[in-house]
Motif scaffolding. Structure first.
Motif, PDB file in Angstrom:
ATOM      1  N   TYR A  38       0.813  -1.219   0.000  1.00 24.90           N
ATOM      2  CA  TYR A  38       0.000   0.000   0.000  1.00 24.90           C
ATOM      3  C   TYR A  38       0.846   1.270   0.000  1.00 24.90           C
ATOM      4  O   TYR A  38       0.293   2.368   0.034  1.00 24.90           O
ATOM      5  CB  TYR A  38      -0.945  -0.016   1.214  1.00 24.90           C
ATOM      6  N   ASP A  39       2.189   1.144  -0.023  1.00 24.80           N
ATOM      7  CA  ASP A  39       3.050   2.332  -0.037  1.00 24.80           C
ATOM      8  C   ASP A  39       2.686   3.235  -1.203  1.00 24.80           C
ATOM      9  O   ASP A  39       2.503   2.767  -2.328  1.00 24.80           O
ATOM     10  CB  ASP A  39       4.533   1.935  -0.145  1.00 24.80           C
ATOM     11  N   GLY A  40       2.585   4.506  -0.932  1.00 23.51           N
ATOM     12  CA  GLY A  40       2.204   5.489  -1.943  1.00 23.51           C
ATOM     13  C   GLY A  40       0.750   5.893  -1.829  1.00 23.51           C
ATOM     14  O   GLY A  40       0.368   6.982  -2.240  1.00 23.51           O
ATOM     15  N   LEU A  41      -0.068   5.023  -1.266  1.00 23.60           N
ATOM     16  CA  LEU A  41      -1.485   5.340  -1.098  1.00 23.60           C
ATOM     17  C   LEU A  41      -1.660   6.560  -0.208  1.00 23.60           C
ATOM     18  O   LEU A  41      -2.578   7.362  -0.399  1.00 23.60           O
ATOM     19  CB  LEU A  41      -2.209   4.126  -0.507  1.00 23.60           C
ATOM     20  N   GLU A  42      -0.724   6.733   0.737  1.00 27.86           N
ATOM     21  CA  GLU A  42      -0.802   7.879   1.641  1.00 27.86           C
ATOM     22  C   GLU A  42      -0.666   9.207   0.902  1.00 27.86           C
ATOM     23  O   GLU A  42      -1.035  10.253   1.422  1.00 27.86           O
ATOM     24  CB  GLU A  42       0.261   7.771   2.746  1.00 27.86           C
ATOM     25  N   LEU A  43      -0.154   9.178  -0.336  1.00 30.54           N
ATOM     26  CA  LEU A  43      -0.001  10.406  -1.130  1.00 30.54           C
ATOM     27  C   LEU A  43      -1.317  10.856  -1.761  1.00 30.54           C
ATOM     28  O   LEU A  43      -1.431  11.998  -2.184  1.00 30.54           O
ATOM     29  CB  LEU A  43       1.036  10.189  -2.241  1.00 30.54           C
TER      30      LEU A  43
END
Length: 196
Positions: A66-71
């Motif tokens: 899920y890395d990048g979803l926080e962007l």
């Protein structure tokens, strides 16, 4: 036009020219980055406290999907922050009920797979390919699109059909850390001898 109006118009044009292009994702704030770093440390600490330090790597590996979803989501949907919060709830729940045994793979997988970000989906435009979190990392999905654009992210609003599959994959990852395969043994940690 007066000189004052011309200056105002030139400032507006300059602001428009200086804006970041829509094809770039905005970086996280320093505060949000610090919260994520603290959350990762908390996840590691809580897994140790739950008697499962060996699960730190599998859980962080799962979260890397899920890395990048926080962007592209609001801070309260950040997978790392939500996971730390979910684990804190599990620690508190076990403490309040007096449970002192190590957490089981099923308990942990249930807690992680039931988080709200697990039902988020993304698509580049109306016709674009949908992101499948079980098949690829979000960052890999983003980098396939050139130029990178901000994807449309939505919640399915219900427990997705893949929740059971996600839970099963997590249990499998966690149990592999408890029973790592040895040389010559089948996956899952059995003890069959090496065939001759």
């Amino acid at each position: 036009m007066s000189t004052r109006e011309i200056r105002k118009l030139l400032r507006l044009i300059q602001l428009w020219l200086d804006r970041p292009p829509l094809t770039e994702l905005a970086p996280l704030t320093v505060e949000h980055q610090a919260l994520r770093q603290q959350a990762i440390m908390s996840i590691a600490h809580m897994l140790q406290g739950l008697g499962q330090a060996a699960w730190i790597s599998p859980v962080l590996d799962w979260l890397s999907q899920y890395d990048g979803l926080e962007l592209v989501v609001f801070k309260d949907q950040d997978p790392v922050l939500l996971s730390a919060e979910a684990l804190a709830g599990l620690v508190q729940q076990r403490a309040e009920s007096g449970v002192t045994t190590a957490v089981t793979p099923t308990e942990l997988a249930d807690k992680l797979a039931s988080q709200s970000f697990c039902d988020l989906r993304a698509r580049m435009g109306y016709e674009g390919q949908e992101w499948d979190p079980s098949a690829e990392r979000f960052m890999d999905y983003l980098t396939k699109i050139k130029p990178v654009v901000i994807p449309h992210v939505w919640s399915t609003g219900y427990a997705p059909a893949g929740t059971t599959a996600l839970r099963e994959r997590l249990i499998e990852k966690l149990t592999q850390t408890q029973n790592p395969p040895t040389l010559g043994s089948p996956p899952g940690g059995g003890s069959d001898p090496i065939p001759e």
